[in-house]
Design a protein around this motif. Structure first.
Motif, PDB file in Angstrom:
ATOM      1  N   ARG A 154       0.823  -1.206   0.000  1.00  0.00           N
ATOM      2  CA  ARG A 154       0.000   0.000   0.000  1.00  0.00           C
ATOM      3  C   ARG A 154       0.860   1.260   0.000  1.00  0.00           C
ATOM      4  NH1 ARG A 154      -5.094   0.124   4.100  1.00  0.00           N
ATOM      5  NH2 ARG A 154      -6.146   1.731   2.951  1.00  0.00           N
ATOM      6  N   VAL A 155       1.895   1.268   0.796  1.00  0.00           N
ATOM      7  CA  VAL A 155       2.802   2.422   0.865  1.00  0.00           C
ATOM      8  C   VAL A 155       3.570   2.562  -0.446  1.00  0.00           C
ATOM      9  CG1 VAL A 155       4.782   3.397   2.094  1.00  0.00           C
ATOM     10  CG2 VAL A 155       2.968   2.268   3.367  1.00  0.00           C
ATOM     11  N   ALA A 156       3.976   1.436  -1.032  1.00  0.00           N
ATOM     12  CA  ALA A 156       4.678   1.480  -2.318  1.00  0.00           C
ATOM     13  C   ALA A 156       3.767   2.058  -3.404  1.00  0.00           C
ATOM     14  CB  ALA A 156       5.153   0.089  -2.699  1.00  0.00           C
ATOM     15  N   LEU A 157       2.496   1.661  -3.385  1.00  0.00           N
ATOM     16  CA  LEU A 157       1.543   2.226  -4.349  1.00  0.00           C
ATOM     17  C   LEU A 157       1.334   3.716  -4.112  1.00  0.00           C
ATOM     18  CD1 LEU A 157      -1.290  -0.422  -4.778  1.00  0.00           C
ATOM     19  CD2 LEU A 157       0.289   0.417  -6.490  1.00  0.00           C
ATOM     20  N   LEU A 158       1.285   4.125  -2.854  1.00  0.00           N
ATOM     21  CA  LEU A 158       1.129   5.547  -2.551  1.00  0.00           C
ATOM     22  C   LEU A 158       2.331   6.339  -3.056  1.00  0.00           C
ATOM     23  CD1 LEU A 158      -0.409   7.868  -1.158  1.00  0.00           C
ATOM     24  CD2 LEU A 158       0.901   7.329   0.892  1.00  0.00           C
ATOM     25  N   LEU A 159       3.527   5.841  -2.821  1.00  0.00           N
ATOM     26  CA  LEU A 159       4.723   6.542  -3.283  1.00  0.00           C
ATOM     27  C   LEU A 159       4.787   6.602  -4.808  1.00  0.00           C
ATOM     28  CD1 LEU A 159       7.380   5.236  -0.750  1.00  0.00           C
ATOM     29  CD2 LEU A 159       6.250   7.464  -0.799  1.00  0.00           C
ATOM     30  N   ALA A 160       4.434   5.499  -5.466  1.00  0.00           N
ATOM     31  CA  ALA A 160       4.399   5.500  -6.930  1.00  0.00           C
ATOM     32  C   ALA A 160       3.340   6.464  -7.434  1.00  0.00           C
ATOM     33  CB  ALA A 160       4.130   4.087  -7.444  1.00  0.00           C
ATOM     34  N   GLY A 161       2.175   6.465  -6.794  1.00  0.00           N
ATOM     35  CA  GLY A 161       1.102   7.373  -7.206  1.00  0.00           C
ATOM     36  C   GLY A 161       1.453   8.830  -7.010  1.00  0.00           C
ATOM     37  N   VAL A 162       2.130   9.145  -5.915  1.00  0.00           N
ATOM     38  CA  VAL A 162       2.540  10.528  -5.678  1.00  0.00           C
ATOM     39  C   VAL A 162       3.589  10.945  -6.711  1.00  0.00           C
ATOM     40  CG1 VAL A 162       3.775  12.026  -4.054  1.00  0.00           C
ATOM     41  CG2 VAL A 162       1.896  10.605  -3.257  1.00  0.00           C
ATOM     42  N   GLY A 163       4.521  10.046  -7.010  1.00  0.00           N
ATOM     43  CA  GLY A 163       5.531  10.355  -8.023  1.00  0.00           C
ATOM     44  C   GLY A 163       4.917  10.590  -9.394  1.00  0.00           C
ATOM     45  N   ILE A 164       4.043   9.684  -9.803  1.00  0.00           N
ATOM     46  CA  ILE A 164       3.376   9.839 -11.104  1.00  0.00           C
ATOM     47  C   ILE A 164       2.453  11.049 -11.080  1.00  0.00           C
ATOM     48  CG2 ILE A 164       1.714   8.747 -12.667  1.00  0.00           C
ATOM     49  CD1 ILE A 164       2.994   6.060 -11.870  1.00  0.00           C
ATOM     50  N   MET A 166      -4.713  -4.813  -4.857  1.00  0.00           N
ATOM     51  CA  MET A 166      -4.348  -4.681  -3.446  1.00  0.00           C
ATOM     52  C   MET A 166      -5.590  -4.765  -2.556  1.00  0.00           C
ATOM     53  SD  MET A 166      -3.350  -1.564  -1.044  1.00  0.00           S
ATOM     54  CE  MET A 166      -4.717  -0.798  -1.755  1.00  0.00           C
ATOM     55  N   ALA A 167      -6.666  -4.095  -2.963  1.00  0.00           N
ATOM     56  CA  ALA A 167      -7.897  -4.123  -2.170  1.00  0.00           C
ATOM     57  C   ALA A 167      -8.472  -5.537  -2.128  1.00  0.00           C
ATOM     58  CB  ALA A 167      -8.920  -3.155  -2.747  1.00  0.00           C
ATOM     59  N   ARG A 168      -8.411  -6.243  -3.230  1.00  0.00           N
ATOM     60  CA  ARG A 168      -8.934  -7.606  -3.277  1.00  0.00           C
ATOM     61  C   ARG A 168      -8.103  -8.545  -2.405  1.00  0.00           C
ATOM     62  NH1 ARG A 168     -12.978 -10.765  -3.145  1.00  0.00           N
ATOM     63  NH2 ARG A 168     -12.678 -12.704  -4.250  1.00  0.00           N
ATOM     64  N   LEU A 169      -6.785  -8.398  -2.459  1.00  0.00           N
ATOM     65  CA  LEU A 169      -5.926  -9.256  -1.641  1.00  0.00           C
ATOM     66  C   LEU A 169      -6.116  -8.978  -0.157  1.00  0.00           C
ATOM     67  CD1 LEU A 169      -2.595  -9.317  -3.665  1.00  0.00           C
ATOM     68  CD2 LEU A 169      -4.309 -11.112  -3.466  1.00  0.00           C
ATOM     69  N   SER A 170      -6.352  -7.730   0.203  1.00  0.00           N
ATOM     70  CA  SER A 170      -6.550  -7.430   1.619  1.00  0.00           C
ATOM     71  C   SER A 170      -7.900  -7.941   2.115  1.00  0.00           C
ATOM     72  CB  SER A 170      -6.422  -5.930   1.876  1.00  0.00           C
ATOM     73  OG  SER A 170      -7.479  -5.233   1.267  1.00  0.00           O
ATOM     74  N   LYS A 171      -8.894  -8.038   1.234  1.00  0.00           N
ATOM     75  CA  LYS A 171     -10.193  -8.586   1.632  1.00  0.00           C
ATOM     76  C   LYS A 171     -10.143 -10.094   1.814  1.00  0.00           C
ATOM     77  CE  LYS A 171     -13.349  -5.166  -0.217  1.00  0.00           C
ATOM     78  NZ  LYS A 171     -14.391  -4.885  -1.205  1.00  0.00           N
ATOM     79  N   THR A 172      -9.287 -10.764   1.037  1.00  0.00           N
ATOM     80  CA  THR A 172      -9.209 -12.219   1.140  1.00  0.00           C
ATOM     81  C   THR A 172      -8.282 -12.672   2.249  1.00  0.00           C
ATOM     82  OG1 THR A 172      -7.443 -12.303  -0.505  1.00  0.00           O
ATOM     83  CG2 THR A 172      -9.708 -12.572  -1.301  1.00  0.00           C
ATOM     84  N   GLY A 173      -7.602 -11.726   2.921  1.00  0.00           N
ATOM     85  CA  GLY A 173      -6.749 -12.086   4.031  1.00  0.00           C
ATOM     86  C   GLY A 173      -5.310 -12.306   3.650  1.00  0.00           C
ATOM     87  N   PHE A 174      -4.977 -12.071   2.401  1.00  0.00           N
ATOM     88  CA  PHE A 174      -3.583 -12.209   1.974  1.00  0.00           C
ATOM     89  C   PHE A 174      -2.818 -11.024   2.517  1.00  0.00           C
ATOM     90  CE2 PHE A 174      -0.092 -11.787  -1.097  1.00  0.00           C
ATOM     91  CZ  PHE A 174       0.435 -13.054  -1.003  1.00  0.00           C
ATOM     92  N   SER A 175      -1.902 -11.270   3.450  1.00  0.00           N
ATOM     93  CA  SER A 175      -1.307 -10.173   4.213  1.00  0.00           C
ATOM     94  C   SER A 175      -0.039  -9.599   3.587  1.00  0.00           C
ATOM     95  CB  SER A 175      -1.012 -10.627   5.624  1.00  0.00           C
ATOM     96  OG  SER A 175      -0.100 -11.696   5.588  1.00  0.00           O
ATOM     97  N   GLY A 176       0.578 -10.287   2.685  1.00  0.00           N
ATOM     98  CA  GLY A 176       1.777  -9.710   2.101  1.00  0.00           C
ATOM     99  C   GLY A 176       2.659 -10.733   1.440  1.00  0.00           C
ATOM    100  N   ILE A 177       3.854 -10.319   1.114  1.00  0.00           N
ATOM    101  CA  ILE A 177       4.759 -11.155   0.358  1.00  0.00           C
ATOM    102  C   ILE A 177       5.374 -12.261   1.218  1.00  0.00           C
ATOM    103  CG2 ILE A 177       6.899  -9.873   0.649  1.00  0.00           C
ATOM    104  CD1 ILE A 177       6.962 -10.159  -2.537  1.00  0.00           C
ATOM    105  N   ASP A 178       5.393 -12.081   2.531  1.00  0.00           N
ATOM    106  CA  ASP A 178       5.958 -13.103   3.412  1.00  0.00           C
ATOM    107  C   ASP A 178       5.107 -14.374   3.429  1.00  0.00           C
ATOM    108  OD1 ASP A 178       7.866 -11.265   4.025  1.00  0.00           O
ATOM    109  OD2 ASP A 178       6.867 -10.612   5.872  1.00  0.00           O
TER     110      ASP A 178
END
Length: 128
Positions: free
Chosen positions: A3-13, A110-122
């Motif tokens: 989410r933070v990576a998307l925010l940083l990319a979005g702010v840059g773009i 990202m929103a779909r993965l967070s709804k299904t409980g997928f917490s991250g790359i780990d």
């Protein structure tokens, strides 16, 4: 983290789009077609607020980015007129619509993965 990576990319773009849009705004003439102004408002000037909104409300921000990208592209093609060249069309899509569309789709994923409980790359197997 994603989410933070998307925010940083979005702010840059978004800042890049804001710079390009401000240049177009200040060189615009009085007789620019309405589709040119729609292009500016739905594309370059809306990328930054839509990216920030998608951090707090992913579905709304993602929809804003995707719809803005499509409306921006259609308005740009309309502003080029019926005899617009293909190079300008592709350049406009790559510079404005494609980054917005990619951000919007990434936000939806990202929103779909967070709804299904997928917490991250780990946790690649989806286990909790």
């Amino acid at each position: 983290m994603f989410r933070v990576a998307l925010l940083l990319a979005g702010v840059g773009i978004g800042l890049w789009h804001l710079k390009l849009g401000a240049r177009a705004w200040f060189v615009a003439r009085n007789d620019e077609p309405l589709s040119f102004w729609i292009f500016l408002l739905t594309g370059p000037f809306s990328t930054l607020p839509a990216s920030i909104t998608s951090f707090f409300r992913p579905v709304f921000g993602g929809a804003w980015l995707c719809c803005g990208a499509l409306i921006c592209y259609v308005a740009a093609m309309n502003a080029l007129g019926p005899k617009g060249n293909l190079d300008a069309s592709i350049s406009g899509f790559i510079r404005y619509s494609a980054p917005m569309l990619a951000l919007g789709l990434a936000v939806f994923i990202m929103a779909r993965l967070s709804k299904t409980g997928f917490s991250g790359i780990d946790n690649m197997n989806g286990e909790k």
